[in-house]
Design a protein around this motif. Structure first.
Motif, PDB file in Angstrom:
ATOM      1  N   PRO A   1      -6.307  87.195  28.597  1.00 11.12           N
ATOM      2  CA  PRO A   1      -5.213  86.249  28.349  1.00 11.12           C
ATOM      3  C   PRO A   1      -5.612  85.272  27.241  1.00 11.12           C
ATOM      4  N   PRO A   2      -4.703  84.947  26.328  1.00 12.11           N
ATOM      5  CA  PRO A   2      -5.056  84.074  25.204  1.00 12.11           C
ATOM      6  C   PRO A   2      -5.345  82.638  25.629  1.00 12.11           C
ATOM      7  N   VAL A   3      -6.126  81.969  24.804  1.00 13.50           N
ATOM      8  CA  VAL A   3      -6.245  80.517  24.891  1.00 13.50           C
ATOM      9  C   VAL A   3      -5.081  79.966  24.072  1.00 13.50           C
ATOM     10  N   ASN A   4      -4.097  79.394  24.744  1.00 16.03           N
ATOM     11  CA  ASN A   4      -2.840  79.035  24.086  1.00 16.03           C
ATOM     12  C   ASN A   4      -2.797  77.631  23.497  1.00 16.03           C
ATOM     13  N   TYR A   5      -3.856  76.857  23.683  1.00 18.05           N
ATOM     14  CA  TYR A   5      -3.922  75.512  23.112  1.00 18.05           C
ATOM     15  C   TYR A   5      -5.115  75.427  22.177  1.00 18.05           C
ATOM     16  N   GLY A   6      -4.922  74.769  21.044  1.00 19.66           N
ATOM     17  CA  GLY A   6      -5.984  74.675  20.055  1.00 19.66           C
ATOM     18  C   GLY A   6      -6.238  73.238  19.629  1.00 19.66           C
ATOM     19  N   TYR A   7      -7.207  73.100  18.720  1.00 19.66           N
ATOM     20  CA  TYR A   7      -7.547  71.784  18.191  1.00 19.66           C
ATOM     21  C   TYR A   7      -6.376  71.214  17.406  1.00 19.66           C
ATOM     22  N   ARG A   8      -6.344  69.910  17.284  1.00 21.46           N
ATOM     23  CA  ARG A   8      -5.190  69.205  16.737  1.00 21.46           C
ATOM     24  C   ARG A   8      -4.801  69.699  15.340  1.00 21.46           C
ATOM     25  N   SER A   9      -3.515  69.857  15.136  1.00 17.48           N
ATOM     26  CA  SER A   9      -2.958  70.279  13.860  1.00 17.48           C
ATOM     27  C   SER A   9      -3.267  69.244  12.779  1.00 17.48           C
ATOM     28  N   ARG A  10      -3.490  69.726  11.545  1.00 18.66           N
ATOM     29  CA  ARG A  10      -3.750  68.812  10.431  1.00 18.66           C
ATOM     30  C   ARG A  10      -2.637  68.955   9.400  1.00 18.66           C
ATOM     31  N   PRO A  11      -2.330  67.885   8.682  1.00 20.85           N
ATOM     32  CA  PRO A  11      -1.132  67.846   7.839  1.00 20.85           C
ATOM     33  C   PRO A  11      -1.014  68.962   6.812  1.00 20.85           C
ATOM     34  N   THR A  12      -2.106  69.269   6.117  1.00 23.65           N
ATOM     35  CA  THR A  12      -2.006  70.209   5.008  1.00 23.65           C
ATOM     36  C   THR A  12      -2.254  71.660   5.415  1.00 23.65           C
ATOM     37  N   THR A  13      -2.437  71.906   6.719  1.00 21.32           N
ATOM     38  CA  THR A  13      -2.583  73.283   7.188  1.00 21.32           C
ATOM     39  C   THR A  13      -1.676  73.602   8.372  1.00 21.32           C
ATOM     40  N   GLY A  14      -0.934  72.621   8.853  1.00 24.31           N
ATOM     41  CA  GLY A  14      -0.064  72.879   9.994  1.00 24.31           C
ATOM     42  C   GLY A  14       0.983  71.813  10.238  1.00 24.31           C
ATOM     43  N   GLY A  15       0.968  70.772   9.421  1.00 19.40           N
ATOM     44  CA  GLY A  15       1.953  69.715   9.596  1.00 19.40           C
ATOM     45  C   GLY A  15       1.424  68.500  10.322  1.00 19.40           C
ATOM     46  N   GLY A  16       0.277  68.656  10.972  1.00 21.34           N
ATOM     47  CA  GLY A  16      -0.304  67.514  11.659  1.00 21.34           C
ATOM     48  C   GLY A  16       0.359  67.220  12.986  1.00 21.34           C
ATOM     49  N   GLN A  17      -0.141  66.189  13.628  1.00 21.80           N
ATOM     50  CA  GLN A  17       0.365  65.789  14.946  1.00 21.80           C
ATOM     51  C   GLN A  17       1.620  64.941  14.793  1.00 21.80           C
ATOM     52  N   THR A  18       2.553  65.416  13.998  1.00 24.99           N
ATOM     53  CA  THR A  18       3.759  64.633  13.710  1.00 24.99           C
ATOM     54  C   THR A  18       5.023  65.316  14.199  1.00 24.99           C
ATOM     55  N   PHE A  19       4.908  66.491  14.820  1.00 20.90           N
ATOM     56  CA  PHE A  19       6.066  67.266  15.251  1.00 20.90           C
ATOM     57  C   PHE A  19       6.125  67.369  16.767  1.00 20.90           C
ATOM     58  N   ILE A  20       7.321  67.179  17.300  1.00 18.89           N
ATOM     59  CA  ILE A  20       7.553  67.408  18.720  1.00 18.89           C
ATOM     60  C   ILE A  20       7.263  68.879  19.024  1.00 18.89           C
ATOM     61  N   GLY A  21       6.551  69.138  20.100  1.00 20.28           N
ATOM     62  CA  GLY A  21       6.237  70.507  20.492  1.00 20.28           C
ATOM     63  C   GLY A  21       4.796  70.878  20.212  1.00 20.28           C
ATOM     64  N   THR A  22       4.249  70.414  19.098  1.00 23.77           N
ATOM     65  CA  THR A  22       2.835  70.669  18.812  1.00 23.77           C
ATOM     66  C   THR A  22       2.006  69.987  19.896  1.00 23.77           C
ATOM     67  N   THR A  23       1.284  70.793  20.659  1.00 19.76           N
ATOM     68  CA  THR A  23       0.550  70.299  21.819  1.00 19.76           C
ATOM     69  C   THR A  23      -0.911  70.696  21.668  1.00 19.76           C
ATOM     70  N   SER A  24      -1.758  69.739  21.337  1.00 16.81           N
ATOM     71  CA  SER A  24      -3.134  70.042  20.957  1.00 16.81           C
ATOM     72  C   SER A  24      -4.134  69.471  21.959  1.00 16.81           C
ATOM     73  N   ILE A  25      -5.375  69.951  21.848  1.00 12.22           N
ATOM     74  CA  ILE A  25      -6.454  69.457  22.698  1.00 12.22           C
ATOM     75  C   ILE A  25      -7.616  68.994  21.823  1.00 12.22           C
ATOM     76  N   LYS A  26      -8.478  68.186  22.396  1.00 14.61           N
ATOM     77  CA  LYS A  26      -9.641  67.693  21.669  1.00 14.61           C
ATOM     78  C   LYS A  26     -10.594  68.844  21.346  1.00 14.61           C
ATOM     79  N   GLY A  27     -11.370  68.663  20.280  1.00 15.51           N
ATOM     80  CA  GLY A  27     -12.352  69.668  19.919  1.00 15.51           C
ATOM     81  C   GLY A  27     -13.310  69.972  21.053  1.00 15.51           C
ATOM     82  N   GLN A  28     -13.768  68.932  21.753  1.00 16.14           N
ATOM     83  CA  GLN A  28     -14.705  69.130  22.855  1.00 16.14           C
ATOM     84  C   GLN A  28     -14.064  69.905  23.988  1.00 16.14           C
ATOM     85  N   THR A  29     -12.773  69.647  24.240  1.00 16.39           N
ATOM     86  CA  THR A  29     -12.063  70.385  25.290  1.00 16.39           C
ATOM     87  C   THR A  29     -11.972  71.864  24.936  1.00 16.39           C
ATOM     88  N   LEU A  30     -11.652  72.144  23.676  1.00 20.23           N
ATOM     89  CA  LEU A  30     -11.582  73.533  23.226  1.00 20.23           C
ATOM     90  C   LEU A  30     -12.944  74.209  23.346  1.00 20.23           C
TER      91      LEU A  30
END
Length: 256
Positions: A64-93
């Motif tokens: 089964p996939p790991v469905n949560y990843g490290y926080r999105s960044r602006p120039t590669t994913g838009g960053g943590q500025t969009f509703i729905g993007t649900t990220s976890i800390k690097g240490q958690t990952l």
């Protein structure tokens, strides 16, 4: 075997797989915005589909996939500025992936592949693999872990020219654009709202990061380039090259 999807197997079937030295693939993705036309699950769907595509010829099963990843960044994913993007800390990952690898090793798997798609997960999952490998290298030296942080980086010049006729902007800028949209149109068209696809970009795309994230470095739609140039045919061409490339590398480094 009946299925390569680990989640659909019974425990005795997994035991049988371990005993014949089958390998295991862990898809790692994210829950991240992918523009107006693609779902949040793109980064998890694509490595899972890739895992299934290579598993049969390599005698592997797909976890089964790991469905949560490290926080999105602006120039590669838009960053943590969009509703729905649900990220976890690097240490958690790192802890999550390391724990899963530990469990695979406990089950008895000796051929383990981490198959990542989400750009920002890079390095974190390598650290997880490194720590897991360090713990068992003296007592289980036959366990091998392959880390594929970005398996889609290598294509022939012919394929790149076909997918990107106006030039290749870089994989970061390509977020939710031609490549990912084309693959989803080919593999999971039921999840694509292609009539909503737009070509977009941020007003500024610096080579450095800023916090708080300024609006000027975030594309308003979440698509960072030219999604309207995607096609099912481009997805088919890319997939027909990606699958054998990944298969060959795993077979070379983790032979049964």
């Amino acid at each position: 075997m009946r299925t390569r999807n680990m989640a659909h197997l019974t425990w005795p079937e997994v035991k049988d797989a371990v005993e014949r030295n089958a390998g295991i693939i862990l898809p790692i993705g994210s829950t991240e915005q992918h523009g107006l036309h693609l779902p949040l699950c793109v980064d998890s769907v694509l490595p899972f589909e890739l895992g299934k595509a290579v598993a049969e010829n390599l005698d592997m099963i797909v976890a089964p996939p790991v469905n949560y990843g490290y926080r999105s960044r602006p120039t590669t994913g838009g960053g943590q500025t969009f509703i729905g993007t649900t990220s976890i800390k690097g240490q958690t990952l790192m802890n999550t992936v390391e724990d899963i690898i530990d469990e695979f090793i406990r089950h008895g798997f000796k051929r383990i592949v981490l198959l990542n798609w989400h750009f920002e997960n890079a390095n974190f999952i390598y650290e997880s693999a490194f720590l897991a490998a360090e713990k068992i290298k003296a007592i289980k030296p036959d366990v091998k872990i392959m880390v594929m942080e970005l398996p889609f980086q290598t294509f022939s010049e012919e394929t790149m020219n076909f997918i990107f006729p106006e030039g290749f902007p870089g994989w970061g800028i390509e977020h939710a654009s031609i490549f990912e949209t084309s693959l989803m149109l080919y593999l999971r068209p039921d999840l694509v709202l292609f009539d909503r696809a737009v070509d977009d970009c941020a007003d500024d795309c610096p080579w450095y990061d800023l916090l708080p994230i300024p609006e000027k470095i975030v594309a308003k739609s979440g698509t960072l380039w030219k999604a309207t140039q995607a096609s099912e045919e481009k997805g088919r061409i890319a997939w027909s090259e990606l699958v054998p490339t990944v298969t060959e590398v795993i077979n070379k480094e983790l032979p049964k």
